[in-house]
Design a protein around this motif. Structure first.
Motif, PDB file in Angstrom:
ATOM      1  N   THR A 145      -0.105 -28.165 -37.151  1.00  0.00           N
ATOM      2  CA  THR A 145       0.179 -27.687 -38.507  1.00  0.00           C
ATOM      3  C   THR A 145      -0.698 -26.497 -38.855  1.00  0.00           C
ATOM      4  O   THR A 145      -0.240 -25.515 -39.461  1.00  0.00           O
ATOM      5  CB  THR A 145      -0.043 -28.823 -39.526  1.00  0.00           C
ATOM      6  OG1 THR A 145       0.819 -29.912 -39.212  1.00  0.00           O
ATOM      7  CG2 THR A 145       0.245 -28.351 -40.940  1.00  0.00           C
ATOM      8  N   ASP A 149       1.184 -23.072 -39.780  1.00  0.00           N
ATOM      9  CA  ASP A 149       1.137 -22.670 -41.191  1.00  0.00           C
ATOM     10  C   ASP A 149       0.071 -21.609 -41.481  1.00  0.00           C
ATOM     11  O   ASP A 149      -0.174 -21.289 -42.634  1.00  0.00           O
ATOM     12  CB  ASP A 149       0.870 -23.894 -42.076  1.00  0.00           C
ATOM     13  CG  ASP A 149       2.023 -24.894 -42.052  1.00  0.00           C
ATOM     14  OD1 ASP A 149       3.106 -24.521 -41.555  1.00  0.00           O
ATOM     15  OD2 ASP A 149       1.828 -26.035 -42.512  1.00  0.00           O
ATOM     16  N   LYS A 151      -1.854 -18.126 -42.085  1.00  0.00           N
ATOM     17  CA  LYS A 151      -1.398 -16.930 -42.803  1.00  0.00           C
ATOM     18  C   LYS A 151      -1.790 -15.630 -42.097  1.00  0.00           C
ATOM     19  O   LYS A 151      -1.615 -14.542 -42.644  1.00  0.00           O
ATOM     20  CB  LYS A 151      -1.984 -16.928 -44.230  1.00  0.00           C
ATOM     21  CG  LYS A 151      -1.728 -18.186 -45.027  1.00  0.00           C
ATOM     22  CD  LYS A 151      -0.237 -18.463 -45.195  1.00  0.00           C
ATOM     23  CE  LYS A 151      -0.024 -19.724 -46.053  1.00  0.00           C
ATOM     24  NZ  LYS A 151       1.421 -20.081 -46.139  1.00  0.00           N
TER      25      LYS A 151
END
Length: 307
Positions: A145, A149, A151
């Motif tokens: 994850t 996820d 950035k």
């Protein structure tokens, strides 16, 4: 140089594994190639060269470049190792970014992801969660994850695997191969690395010397091969290997040699077994330890030691 006929759609090209020190890159390289061509250790910054291992498949030839861990350099050697990593990124067809499953993604990983963002537009980057054999399922899920996820960079794929138990290494190989260009093999069938034997032998000696030494010592150890020659009068291919282990201070020399020479004898015994397996012949291994003062910071000595 001859190659067997290859099927239509055959792919060949280069991949590299990057990540912070001790992320499992060398172990993963060895697992995919199927033989030990890169040394491994629990000590950070074990890898000092861009070692190429070759995976042969019916549909592809994947050349895997194992690179040093990218880190904040404290010496000239560290800066040169970082240069090796960045030079490699510019030359491969796909990059695998490795993070260990049992350790949270940290600032060192994020630093590398920001570096990778510069090449991600032209070279696909696959996020790899390594060492799943050391982690609980919830840790693996958390790491996946964190990568998916983040950035900072968009990964082409994110995959968990373990080089130790083989979990999903075939899946990873498929993902890497799928991003190679179509083309003929680049190396003869059966060749596992293009590293000179002397380089591999020196690395195996350094690997043996790294085991059981104090935390500050691994960065200070380098190995050079003085001579590798057939043993006179032997018909079984036995080789005499004369090598020098370089350290930076007299106190480190004492650590490597050990009380009554016991530590150096153990290094020689461990290294000899690995070298004989690599070369397929018996060897006589003669090791010497010398002090090359502050070699990590001395450009002249770095060149002499191959950096």
């Amino acid at each position: 140089m001859t190659f067997p006929e290859v099927p239509e759609g055959f792919r060949s090209g280069f991949a590299c594994f990057v990540g912070r020190p001790n992320a499992g890159k060398s172990t993963l390289t060895n697992a995919l190639v199927g033989e030990k061509i890169a040394i491994t250790s629990s000590r950070p910054q074990t890898t000092r060269h861009a070692i190429r291992g070759i995976l042969h498949r019916p549909d592809a030839q994947l050349i895997i470049v194992d690179t040093p861990g990218l880190h904040k350099p404290r010496t000239l050697l560290g800066a040169r190792l970082n240069d090796i990593v960045r030079d490699t990124w510019a030359e491969v067809d796909v990059i695998g970014f490795c993070v260990p499953a049992d350790v949270p993604v940290g600032r060192g990983d994020e630093f590398i992801m920001r570096e990778l963002r510069r090449v991600a537009g032209r070279t696909p980057v696959i996020g790899i969660v390594t060492k799943t054999d050391l982690a609980r399922p919830e840790q693996i899920a958390e790491r996946l994850t964190q990568l998916a996820d983040n950035k900072i960079i968009e990964f082409a794929e994110v995959v968990p695997c373990s080089a130790v138990d083989g979990f999903q290494t075939d899946v990873l190989a498929d993902l890497l191969v799928s991003r190679l260009p179509e083309g003929p093999p680049l190396y003869p069938h059966g060749e596992l690395t293009d590293e000179p034997e002397e380089t591999l032998v020196a690395e195996l000696i350094r690997e043996a010397a790294l085991e059981g030494v104090r935390d500050e010592l691994p960065h200070s150890i380098a190995v050079t091969i003085d001579e590798m020659i057939p043993r006179p009068g032997r018909t079984d291919g036995m080789l005499d290997v004369h090598a020098t282990i370089h350290v930076e201070r007299d106190s480190q020399k004492g650590i490597v040699i050990g009380k009554g020479g016991a530590r150096l004898r153990q290094v020689g015994s461990d290294a000899r077994r690995q070298i004989e397996k690599l070369l397929g012949t018996k060897i006589y291994l003669d090791l010497h330890v010398t002090v090359s003062k502050d070699w990590q910071r001395d450009p002249k000595q770095l060149r002499k030691l191959g950096f």
